[in-house]
Design a protein around this motif. Structure first.
Motif, PDB file in Angstrom:
ATOM      1  N   THR A 186       0.831  -1.203   0.000  1.00 31.87           N
ATOM      2  CA  THR A 186       0.000   0.000   0.000  1.00 31.87           C
ATOM      3  C   THR A 186       0.865   1.252   0.000  1.00 31.87           C
ATOM      4  O   THR A 186       0.551   2.242  -0.680  1.00 31.87           O
ATOM      5  CB  THR A 186      -0.930  -0.003   1.227  1.00 31.87           C
ATOM      6  N   PHE A 187       1.967   1.217   0.730  1.00 33.13           N
ATOM      7  CA  PHE A 187       2.910   2.340   0.725  1.00 33.13           C
ATOM      8  C   PHE A 187       3.454   2.576  -0.688  1.00 33.13           C
ATOM      9  O   PHE A 187       3.511   3.715  -1.160  1.00 33.13           O
ATOM     10  CB  PHE A 187       4.050   2.044   1.692  1.00 33.13           C
ATOM     11  N   SER A 188       3.824   1.492  -1.366  1.00 38.38           N
ATOM     12  CA  SER A 188       4.349   1.599  -2.731  1.00 38.38           C
ATOM     13  C   SER A 188       3.301   2.174  -3.674  1.00 38.38           C
ATOM     14  O   SER A 188       3.610   2.998  -4.543  1.00 38.38           O
ATOM     15  CB  SER A 188       4.806   0.223  -3.224  1.00 38.38           C
ATOM     16  N   MET A 189       2.042   1.739  -3.507  1.00 36.71           N
ATOM     17  CA  MET A 189       0.959   2.249  -4.348  1.00 36.71           C
ATOM     18  C   MET A 189       0.753   3.739  -4.133  1.00 36.71           C
ATOM     19  O   MET A 189       0.597   4.505  -5.090  1.00 36.71           O
ATOM     20  CB  MET A 189      -0.335   1.483  -4.051  1.00 36.71           C
ATOM     21  N   LEU A 190       0.767   4.175  -2.871  1.00 37.35           N
ATOM     22  CA  LEU A 190       0.545   5.587  -2.567  1.00 37.35           C
ATOM     23  C   LEU A 190       1.701   6.454  -3.077  1.00 37.35           C
ATOM     24  O   LEU A 190       1.477   7.560  -3.580  1.00 37.35           O
ATOM     25  CB  LEU A 190       0.368   5.772  -1.063  1.00 37.35           C
ATOM     26  N   ILE A 191       2.917   5.952  -2.957  1.00 36.07           N
ATOM     27  CA  ILE A 191       4.068   6.696  -3.487  1.00 36.07           C
ATOM     28  C   ILE A 191       3.979   6.780  -5.010  1.00 36.07           C
ATOM     29  O   ILE A 191       4.265   7.826  -5.612  1.00 36.07           O
ATOM     30  CB  ILE A 191       5.388   6.030  -3.057  1.00 36.07           C
ATOM     31  N   SER A 192       3.556   5.688  -5.638  1.00 37.17           N
ATOM     32  CA  SER A 192       3.380   5.682  -7.095  1.00 37.17           C
ATOM     33  C   SER A 192       2.325   6.702  -7.516  1.00 37.17           C
ATOM     34  O   SER A 192       2.521   7.470  -8.469  1.00 37.17           O
ATOM     35  CB  SER A 192       2.987   4.276  -7.570  1.00 37.17           C
ATOM     36  N   LEU A 193       1.203   6.735  -6.786  1.00 35.75           N
ATOM     37  CA  LEU A 193       0.138   7.697  -7.068  1.00 35.75           C
ATOM     38  C   LEU A 193       0.631   9.134  -6.859  1.00 35.75           C
ATOM     39  O   LEU A 193       0.395  10.015  -7.702  1.00 35.75           O
ATOM     40  CB  LEU A 193      -1.070   7.412  -6.180  1.00 35.75           C
ATOM     41  N   GLY A 194       1.311   9.370  -5.751  1.00 37.36           N
ATOM     42  CA  GLY A 194       1.825  10.702  -5.481  1.00 37.36           C
ATOM     43  C   GLY A 194       2.836  11.155  -6.522  1.00 37.36           C
ATOM     44  O   GLY A 194       2.862  12.327  -6.921  1.00 37.36           O
ATOM     45  N   THR A 195       3.656  10.220  -6.991  1.00 40.25           N
ATOM     46  CA  THR A 195       4.640  10.534  -8.032  1.00 40.25           C
ATOM     47  C   THR A 195       3.955  10.934  -9.326  1.00 40.25           C
ATOM     48  O   THR A 195       4.338  11.913  -9.983  1.00 40.25           O
ATOM     49  CB  THR A 195       5.559   9.328  -8.272  1.00 40.25           C
ATOM     50  N   LEU A 196       2.938  10.178  -9.702  1.00 41.14           N
ATOM     51  CA  LEU A 196       2.220  10.471 -10.950  1.00 41.14           C
ATOM     52  C   LEU A 196       1.595  11.860 -10.895  1.00 41.14           C
ATOM     53  O   LEU A 196       1.702  12.644 -11.851  1.00 41.14           O
ATOM     54  CB  LEU A 196       1.159   9.400 -11.200  1.00 41.14           C
ATOM     55  N   LEU A 197       0.957  12.177  -9.778  1.00 41.03           N
ATOM     56  CA  LEU A 197       0.295  13.482  -9.643  1.00 41.03           C
ATOM     57  C   LEU A 197       1.314  14.631  -9.607  1.00 41.03           C
ATOM     58  O   LEU A 197       1.141  15.637 -10.305  1.00 41.03           O
ATOM     59  CB  LEU A 197      -0.549  13.495  -8.373  1.00 41.03           C
ATOM     60  N   SER A 198       2.350  14.475  -8.811  1.00 40.22           N
ATOM     61  CA  SER A 198       3.298  15.575  -8.638  1.00 40.22           C
ATOM     62  C   SER A 198       4.125  15.821  -9.895  1.00 40.22           C
ATOM     63  O   SER A 198       4.323  16.987 -10.286  1.00 40.22           O
ATOM     64  CB  SER A 198       4.219  15.295  -7.445  1.00 40.22           C
ATOM     65  N   VAL A 199       4.616  14.767 -10.531  1.00 39.31           N
ATOM     66  CA  VAL A 199       5.414  14.937 -11.748  1.00 39.31           C
ATOM     67  C   VAL A 199       4.551  15.495 -12.879  1.00 39.31           C
ATOM     68  O   VAL A 199       4.986  16.368 -13.643  1.00 39.31           O
ATOM     69  CB  VAL A 199       6.084  13.615 -12.153  1.00 39.31           C
ATOM     70  N   SER A 200       3.319  15.002 -12.995  1.00 35.81           N
ATOM     71  CA  SER A 200       2.421  15.515 -14.031  1.00 35.81           C
ATOM     72  C   SER A 200       2.138  16.995 -13.821  1.00 35.81           C
ATOM     73  O   SER A 200       2.183  17.802 -14.765  1.00 35.81           O
ATOM     74  CB  SER A 200       1.104  14.734 -14.028  1.00 35.81           C
ATOM     75  N   TYR A 201       1.848  17.385 -12.590  1.00 29.78           N
ATOM     76  CA  TYR A 201       1.547  18.791 -12.292  1.00 29.78           C
ATOM     77  C   TYR A 201       2.774  19.672 -12.526  1.00 29.78           C
ATOM     78  O   TYR A 201       2.677  20.766 -13.101  1.00 29.78           O
ATOM     79  CB  TYR A 201       1.059  18.933 -10.848  1.00 29.78           C
ATOM     80  N   LEU A 202       3.930  19.162 -12.082  1.00 26.68           N
ATOM     81  CA  LEU A 202       5.153  19.944 -12.221  1.00 26.68           C
ATOM     82  C   LEU A 202       5.511  20.172 -13.694  1.00 26.68           C
ATOM     83  O   LEU A 202       5.828  21.300 -14.098  1.00 26.68           O
ATOM     84  CB  LEU A 202       6.302  19.243 -11.509  1.00 26.68           C
TER      85      LEU A 202
END
Length: 550
Positions: free
Chosen positions: A462-478
């Motif tokens: 679950t930690f890996s999934m949340l980090i993956s989700l956060g990465t997708l959102l933050s990199v896309s926004y950036l």
């Protein structure tokens, strides 16, 4: 142990029934060269058949054998797959089924390739494929276990034989065949397992399950509570991004039907798991040395066929064992069809040969069935636990694919840069946690790591999934911010997914209206635009019956 000839005859009869129904249903395909007709049954699955086939998404040989195995070996408290996958159908119906069906996609990977590009969609095919292959392996392992009990032959040989039968049936293909055999599958499970319960309960070698509840209920280990939570979330959300599920969603007549099928199937899964739980409890309450089996039931993966064969009369045993084999056979074709559908359309058609005809794509799909079946067979032979496969098949789907699906459906600014980063970070974090079933040692020590047992007590999936989700959102926004604010020049948008996209003004115009009019297109005068009711599928995006103008 002598061969149970009655059970063998029962299996052959059930196989024959499933095969006959599958062949009969395949005749309903209007155009056998149409990809949409073969993969999605012409988007014409009704409510009755749809409920059965959607429920059968999870209720198959792996589901019923794996649940009985988990209850017998670790106790009900650790048998999370039944309620986890049931909840996944309800969550999928609430948040994803309507949006996916309304968009008119052909496979689950279509929206990924539309938003992130063809190549990124091809990469996302890999975790989707791993899920289908592990699921097929669980099915084949369950079928092999059942065959080994009936025929008293080597389990490896029984898995290979079972795989050959499943692949032969699957080659006839078509969701019509899969859906109609699913009706028989669930009927067989309901009849076979529920019929066996009263006889097994009253067998003289079975103690009251109320006296053995400590054995089959299991005990709570607070030290492993993180593992329990981890698997709970994995099964619920990792049970959504599956082609085998969305194939049913996309084949429904309407988006509303797709939601109803999901909700009903979730309840159906919970109901159909009850006999498997009871059989696991009965297996833990039986004096196996006093039965004709003559020894302790140490292999929990065999507990369901053992209960059916040794604790029920021969006639009931034949019905039960034959039903399990028929259920597994029908489930196997569904999973192999899903894997081959994604490869033939989203990899071969869109990445390898864009100009391939539909006939060629269907040929590739049938070849893919054979390859997928061979890989699944190898995994089923080399991995012992059916329930372990049952869990593992959702791991990569949960960590990598679920965050991507969530963003594709709900996050407008998600882009390919975020998708790529999330993909590899999620994969690294998941593999770093290790996997005992695959013999993969941990190389990332998460909090509360147990050195002695090489056990991750932290919910690292679950930690890996949340980090993956956060990465997708933050990199896309950036990346969107950097390019749209011209902090980075347009030419650095090498993936052409933010500012370097083709000018929409250059795209062909398609206008859709909802008014009704005749199918025939009248002769056109100078300056008139052709228009008419479209009865097919326009790139998977225009629903049949819509009016289009060019």
């Amino acid at each position: 142990m002598a061969v149970n000839w009655g059970g063998l005859v029962g299996v052959i009869i059930f196989y024959g029934i499933i095969l006959a129904i599958g062949l009969y249903a395949s005749r309903r395909i209007k155009d056998k060269t149409s990809m949409e007709d073969v993969m999605l049954a012409g988007r014409n699955i009704g409510l009755f058949v749809g409920i059965f086939t959607m429920t059968a998404t999870w209720v198959g040989g792996g589901f019923i054998n794996g649940t009985a195995e988990a209850v017998h070996s670790n106790g009900l408290v650790w048998a999370q797959a039944p309620w986890g996958y049931s909840c996944s159908l309800i969550v999928g119906g609430r948040f994803f089924a309507k949006k996916m069906r309304e968009s008119g996609y052909v496979t689950m990977l279509d929206p990924f390739q539309k938003k992130f590009g063809k190549r990124m969609g091809g990469m996302l095919f890999l975790p989707a494929l791993s899920g289908e292959l592990f699921w097929s392996s669980a099915i084949l392992a369950a079928l092999g276990s059942t065959f080994s009990v009936i025929l008293d032959i080597n389990k490896t040989a029984s898995i290979i034989i079972s795989a050959c039968i499943a692949m032969f049936y699957t080659l006839f293909g078509g969701l019509y065949s899969v859906a109609y055999t699913d009706v028989v599958q669930l009927s067989c499970i309901g009849l076979g397992l529920w019929l066996s319960i009263p006889f097994a309960f009253t067998n003289e070698h079975v103690s009251s399950i109320s006296l053995t509840k400590e054995d089959w209920l299991g005990s709570w280990d607070s030290r492993k509570s993180g593992i329990w939570v981890d698997y709970g979330f994995l099964l619920i959300f990792g049970g959504i991004p599956w082609q085998v599920y969305f194939q049913r969603v996309l084949s429904a007549k309407t988006a509303r039907y797709a939601q109803i099928l999901s909700y009903t199937a979730g309840a159906g899964c919970m109901f159909m798991t009850i006999p498997s739980i009871l059989i696991g409890a009965l297996g833990a309450s039986t004096d196996w040395e006093a039965t004709d089996y003559g020894r302790n039931a140490t292999d929990s993966s065999l507990i369901l066929p053992l209960v059916l064969q040794y604790l029920t009369p021969q006639g009931v045993s034949i019905i039960g064992l034959g039903a399990v084999c028929a259920a597994v056979m029908s489930s196997a074709d569904s999973s192999l069809l899903s894997a081959s559908s994604m490869f033939s359309r989203n990899v071969y058609k869109l990445l390898i040969r864009q100009d391939a005809s539909e006939r060629e794509i269907l040929l590739i799909m049938r070849c893919s069935i054979l390859v997928a079946g061979a890989i699944a067979t190898t995994l089923a032979i080399t991995i012992d636990s059916i329930y372990g496969l049952f869990h593992l098949c959702s791991d990569f789907v949960y960590v990598i694919l679920f965050p991507q699906l969530l963003c594709v459906v709900y996050v407008e600014f998600a882009n390919t840069y975020g998708s790529i980063c999330a993909y590899f970070i999620g994969l690294l974090l998941r593999l770093g946690g290790g996997e005992e079933i695959l013999g993969l040692k941990s190389f990332i020590k998460y909090p509360y790591y147990d050195e002695a047992e090489d056990l991750q007590l932290f919910p690292f999936r679950t930690f890996s999934m949340l980090i993956s989700l956060g990465t997708l959102l933050s990199v896309s926004y950036l990346t969107r911010y950097l390019f749209t604010k011209e902090i980075l020049a347009k030419e650095y948008d090498v993936l052409r997914c933010v500012t370097n996209q083709p000018d929409p003004e250059d795209a062909p115009k398609i206008t859709m209206k909802t008014i009704e009019f005749d199918n025939e297109i009248p002769e056109l005068k100078d300056g008139e635009k052709p228009k008419g009711v479209y009865n097919g599928n326009f790139n998977g995006m225009v629903n049949p019956g819509a009016e289009i103008e060019f």
